[in-house]
Design a protein around this motif. Structure first.
Motif, PDB file in Angstrom:
ATOM      1  N   TYR A 180      22.561 -32.740 -11.145  1.00 11.63           N
ATOM      2  CA  TYR A 180      23.906 -32.293 -11.525  1.00 11.63           C
ATOM      3  C   TYR A 180      23.981 -31.913 -13.003  1.00 11.63           C
ATOM      4  CZ  TYR A 180      25.123 -34.227  -7.028  1.00 11.63           C
ATOM      5  OH  TYR A 180      25.172 -34.496  -5.685  1.00 11.63           O
ATOM      6  N   THR A 181      23.316 -32.650 -13.856  1.00 11.48           N
ATOM      7  CA  THR A 181      23.390 -32.366 -15.295  1.00 11.48           C
ATOM      8  C   THR A 181      22.176 -31.612 -15.801  1.00 11.48           C
ATOM      9  OG1 THR A 181      22.348 -34.464 -15.875  1.00 11.48           O
ATOM     10  CG2 THR A 181      24.750 -34.452 -15.697  1.00 11.48           C
ATOM     11  N   GLY A 182      21.114 -31.572 -15.030  1.00 14.30           N
ATOM     12  CA  GLY A 182      19.900 -30.898 -15.457  1.00 14.30           C
ATOM     13  C   GLY A 182      19.124 -31.690 -16.499  1.00 14.30           C
ATOM     14  N   ALA A 183      19.342 -33.003 -16.560  1.00 15.43           N
ATOM     15  CA  ALA A 183      18.661 -33.850 -17.535  1.00 15.43           C
ATOM     16  C   ALA A 183      17.167 -33.889 -17.241  1.00 15.43           C
ATOM     17  CB  ALA A 183      19.234 -35.255 -17.509  1.00 15.43           C
ATOM     18  N   THR A 184      16.375 -33.690 -18.269  1.00 11.35           N
ATOM     19  CA  THR A 184      14.915 -33.702 -18.105  1.00 11.35           C
ATOM     20  C   THR A 184      14.290 -34.969 -18.668  1.00 11.35           C
ATOM     21  OG1 THR A 184      14.637 -32.524 -20.183  1.00 11.35           O
ATOM     22  CG2 THR A 184      14.772 -31.194 -18.174  1.00 11.35           C
ATOM     23  N   THR A 185      15.102 -35.847 -19.226  1.00 14.10           N
ATOM     24  CA  THR A 185      14.581 -37.115 -19.760  1.00 14.10           C
ATOM     25  C   THR A 185      15.467 -38.259 -19.301  1.00 14.10           C
ATOM     26  OG1 THR A 185      15.875 -36.979 -21.786  1.00 14.10           O
ATOM     27  CG2 THR A 185      13.670 -36.018 -21.834  1.00 14.10           C
ATOM     28  N   TRP A 186      14.900 -39.423 -19.275  1.00  9.60           N
ATOM     29  CA  TRP A 186      15.679 -40.639 -19.061  1.00  9.60           C
ATOM     30  C   TRP A 186      15.102 -41.720 -19.956  1.00  9.60           C
ATOM     31  CZ3 TRP A 186      13.870 -45.318 -17.067  1.00  9.60           C
ATOM     32  CH2 TRP A 186      12.598 -45.297 -16.513  1.00  9.60           C
ATOM     33  N   HIS A 187      15.960 -42.638 -20.352  1.00  8.99           N
ATOM     34  CA  HIS A 187      15.552 -43.697 -21.268  1.00  8.99           C
ATOM     35  C   HIS A 187      16.452 -44.901 -21.054  1.00  8.99           C
ATOM     36  CE1 HIS A 187      15.323 -45.876 -25.136  1.00  8.99           C
ATOM     37  NE2 HIS A 187      14.051 -45.510 -25.070  1.00  8.99           N
ATOM     38  N   ILE A 188      15.869 -46.067 -21.069  1.00 12.04           N
ATOM     39  CA  ILE A 188      16.641 -47.302 -20.952  1.00 12.04           C
ATOM     40  C   ILE A 188      16.050 -48.332 -21.910  1.00 12.04           C
ATOM     41  CG2 ILE A 188      15.269 -48.178 -19.024  1.00 12.04           C
ATOM     42  CD1 ILE A 188      17.831 -49.474 -17.960  1.00 12.04           C
ATOM     43  N   ILE A 222       8.295 -32.881 -10.490  1.00 18.58           N
ATOM     44  CA  ILE A 222       9.687 -33.167 -10.820  1.00 18.58           C
ATOM     45  C   ILE A 222      10.091 -32.263 -11.978  1.00 18.58           C
ATOM     46  CG2 ILE A 222      11.296 -34.911 -11.664  1.00 18.58           C
ATOM     47  CD1 ILE A 222       9.555 -37.001 -10.307  1.00 18.58           C
ATOM     48  N   ASP A 223      11.172 -31.495 -11.753  1.00 20.32           N
ATOM     49  CA  ASP A 223      11.668 -30.614 -12.813  1.00 20.32           C
ATOM     50  C   ASP A 223      12.783 -31.266 -13.619  1.00 20.32           C
ATOM     51  OD1 ASP A 223       9.912 -28.609 -12.101  1.00 20.32           O
ATOM     52  OD2 ASP A 223      11.311 -27.779 -10.635  1.00 20.32           O
ATOM     53  N   VAL A 224      13.701 -31.943 -12.920  1.00 20.66           N
ATOM     54  CA  VAL A 224      14.823 -32.610 -13.589  1.00 20.66           C
ATOM     55  C   VAL A 224      15.016 -33.972 -12.943  1.00 20.66           C
ATOM     56  CG1 VAL A 224      16.038 -30.508 -14.255  1.00 20.66           C
ATOM     57  CG2 VAL A 224      16.511 -31.540 -12.052  1.00 20.66           C
ATOM     58  N   PHE A 225      15.573 -34.910 -13.709  1.00 15.43           N
ATOM     59  CA  PHE A 225      15.848 -36.234 -13.170  1.00 15.43           C
ATOM     60  C   PHE A 225      17.241 -36.316 -12.553  1.00 15.43           C
ATOM     61  CE2 PHE A 225      12.490 -37.553 -16.214  1.00 15.43           C
ATOM     62  CZ  PHE A 225      11.629 -38.084 -15.279  1.00 15.43           C
ATOM     63  N   GLY A 249      11.982 -54.531 -24.360  1.00 12.55           N
ATOM     64  CA  GLY A 249      11.189 -53.315 -24.277  1.00 12.55           C
ATOM     65  C   GLY A 249      12.038 -52.109 -23.961  1.00 12.55           C
ATOM     66  N   GLU A 250      11.355 -50.990 -23.760  1.00  8.57           N
ATOM     67  CA  GLU A 250      11.995 -49.728 -23.423  1.00  8.57           C
ATOM     68  C   GLU A 250      11.217 -49.070 -22.300  1.00  8.57           C
ATOM     69  OE1 GLU A 250      12.235 -47.104 -26.738  1.00  8.57           O
ATOM     70  OE2 GLU A 250      12.797 -48.695 -28.118  1.00  8.57           O
ATOM     71  N   MET A 251      11.925 -48.299 -21.486  1.00 13.96           N
ATOM     72  CA  MET A 251      11.303 -47.519 -20.437  1.00 13.96           C
ATOM     73  C   MET A 251      11.916 -46.137 -20.466  1.00 13.96           C
ATOM     74  SD  MET A 251      11.346 -50.349 -17.421  1.00 13.96           S
ATOM     75  CE  MET A 251      10.118 -49.669 -16.373  1.00 13.96           C
ATOM     76  N   GLY A 252      11.129 -45.148 -20.093  1.00 12.53           N
ATOM     77  CA  GLY A 252      11.660 -43.798 -20.081  1.00 12.53           C
ATOM     78  C   GLY A 252      10.738 -42.844 -19.365  1.00 12.53           C
ATOM     79  N   GLY A 253      11.246 -41.618 -19.229  1.00  7.78           N
ATOM     80  CA  GLY A 253      10.475 -40.562 -18.611  1.00  7.78           C
ATOM     81  C   GLY A 253      10.898 -39.224 -19.186  1.00  7.78           C
ATOM     82  N   ASP A 254      10.013 -38.236 -19.096  1.00  6.46           N
ATOM     83  CA  ASP A 254      10.283 -36.934 -19.667  1.00  6.46           C
ATOM     84  C   ASP A 254       9.543 -35.887 -18.829  1.00  6.46           C
ATOM     85  OD1 ASP A 254      10.894 -34.801 -21.250  1.00  6.46           O
ATOM     86  OD2 ASP A 254       9.738 -35.479 -22.990  1.00  6.46           O
ATOM     87  N   THR A 255      10.313 -34.965 -18.220  1.00  6.43           N
ATOM     88  CA  THR A 255       9.664 -33.964 -17.375  1.00  6.43           C
ATOM     89  C   THR A 255       8.958 -32.888 -18.182  1.00  6.43           C
ATOM     90  OG1 THR A 255      11.715 -32.692 -17.206  1.00  6.43           O
ATOM     91  CG2 THR A 255      11.254 -34.289 -15.468  1.00  6.43           C
ATOM     92  N   THR A 256       9.360 -32.689 -19.437  1.00  7.84           N
ATOM     93  CA  THR A 256       8.671 -31.670 -20.242  1.00  7.84           C
ATOM     94  C   THR A 256       7.254 -32.094 -20.576  1.00  7.84           C
ATOM     95  OG1 THR A 256       9.627 -32.584 -22.267  1.00  7.84           O
ATOM     96  CG2 THR A 256      10.811 -30.770 -21.207  1.00  7.84           C
ATOM     97  N   SER A 257       7.045 -33.394 -20.742  1.00  6.43           N
ATOM     98  CA  SER A 257       5.687 -33.894 -20.971  1.00  6.43           C
ATOM     99  C   SER A 257       5.065 -34.417 -19.671  1.00  6.43           C
ATOM    100  CB  SER A 257       5.677 -34.988 -22.034  1.00  6.43           C
ATOM    101  OG  SER A 257       6.401 -36.114 -21.575  1.00  6.43           O
ATOM    102  N   GLN A 258       5.716 -34.147 -18.537  1.00  4.70           N
ATOM    103  CA  GLN A 258       5.273 -34.551 -17.202  1.00  4.70           C
ATOM    104  C   GLN A 258       5.000 -36.049 -17.113  1.00  4.70           C
ATOM    105  OE1 GLN A 258       2.102 -32.128 -15.770  1.00  4.70           O
ATOM    106  NE2 GLN A 258       3.343 -30.273 -15.754  1.00  4.70           N
TER     107      GLN A 258
END
Length: 178
Positions: free
Chosen positions: A109-117, A103-106, A123-132
């Motif tokens: 359309y925006t090219g976002a490489t991270t997500w966070h909620i 996965i390169d981007v989440f 708690g918190e959940m998230g993801g980051d493509t730069t850290s795979q």
């Protein structure tokens, strides 16, 4: 040797007995005796006739457990549900799901490489493509208390104590005086 129909019938009876809080050892004894009785009856007739003579399985489960046992909260089941919920929360906090570089981007359309909620105070959940990382989670202490407690209450079914009470046990119901 019992047939498939007998095994399925005994499995259904076991499920009904579990729902009515019959302890494991007692269920095992009931099923062993019933299997023996069906096998003996099937020797003189066929298996289908022997099972039909048993009658309704749910009525049989009611006869074995009695009405008082059905109203009791299921504490053993509730403790097991709370333990599984706690284990799932710990696993969620410990496990990190990698993307394996697929996965390169989440958001294409925006090219976002991270997500966070943020999940309120739980708690918190998230993801980051730069850290795979596809998913990593943080569970706050409130969740470790709230979710197992909620699982305990739902599995125990304490509201069953409120219904099916005898009419004399209700508060405010008095016999009219003459």
């Amino acid at each position: 040797m019992t047939g498939v129909r007998t095994q399925l019938t005994l499995h259904r009876l076991n499920r009904f007995l579990i729902r009515r809080n019959v302890p494991y050892r007692q269920r095992r004894g009931i099923l062993r005796d019933l299997r023996r009785n069906v096998r003996d009856a099937a020797e003189s007739t066929d298996e289908h006739t022997a099972l039909r003579q048993l009658g309704d399985i749910e009525d049989m489960a009611d006869a074995y457990c009695g009405a008082a046992d059905r109203r009791r909260p299921r504490t053993r089941t509730a403790v097991i549900a709370a333990m599984w919920t706690l284990a799932a929360l710990v696993a969620l906090a410990v496990v990190r799901i990698p993307t394996f570089g697929t996965i390169d981007v989440f958001d294409r359309y925006t090219g976002a490489t991270t997500w966070h909620i943020q999940l309120w105070r739980l708690g918190e959940m998230g993801g980051d493509t730069t850290s795979q990382t596809l998913l990593h989670a943080t569970v706050y202490s409130y969740a470790y208390l709230l979710f197992p407690a909620l699982a305990f209450v739902v599995a125990a079914r304490p509201w069953r104590l409120l219904r099916n009470r005898p009419s004399g046990a209700r508060s405010g119901s008095r016999m009219p005086s003459s």
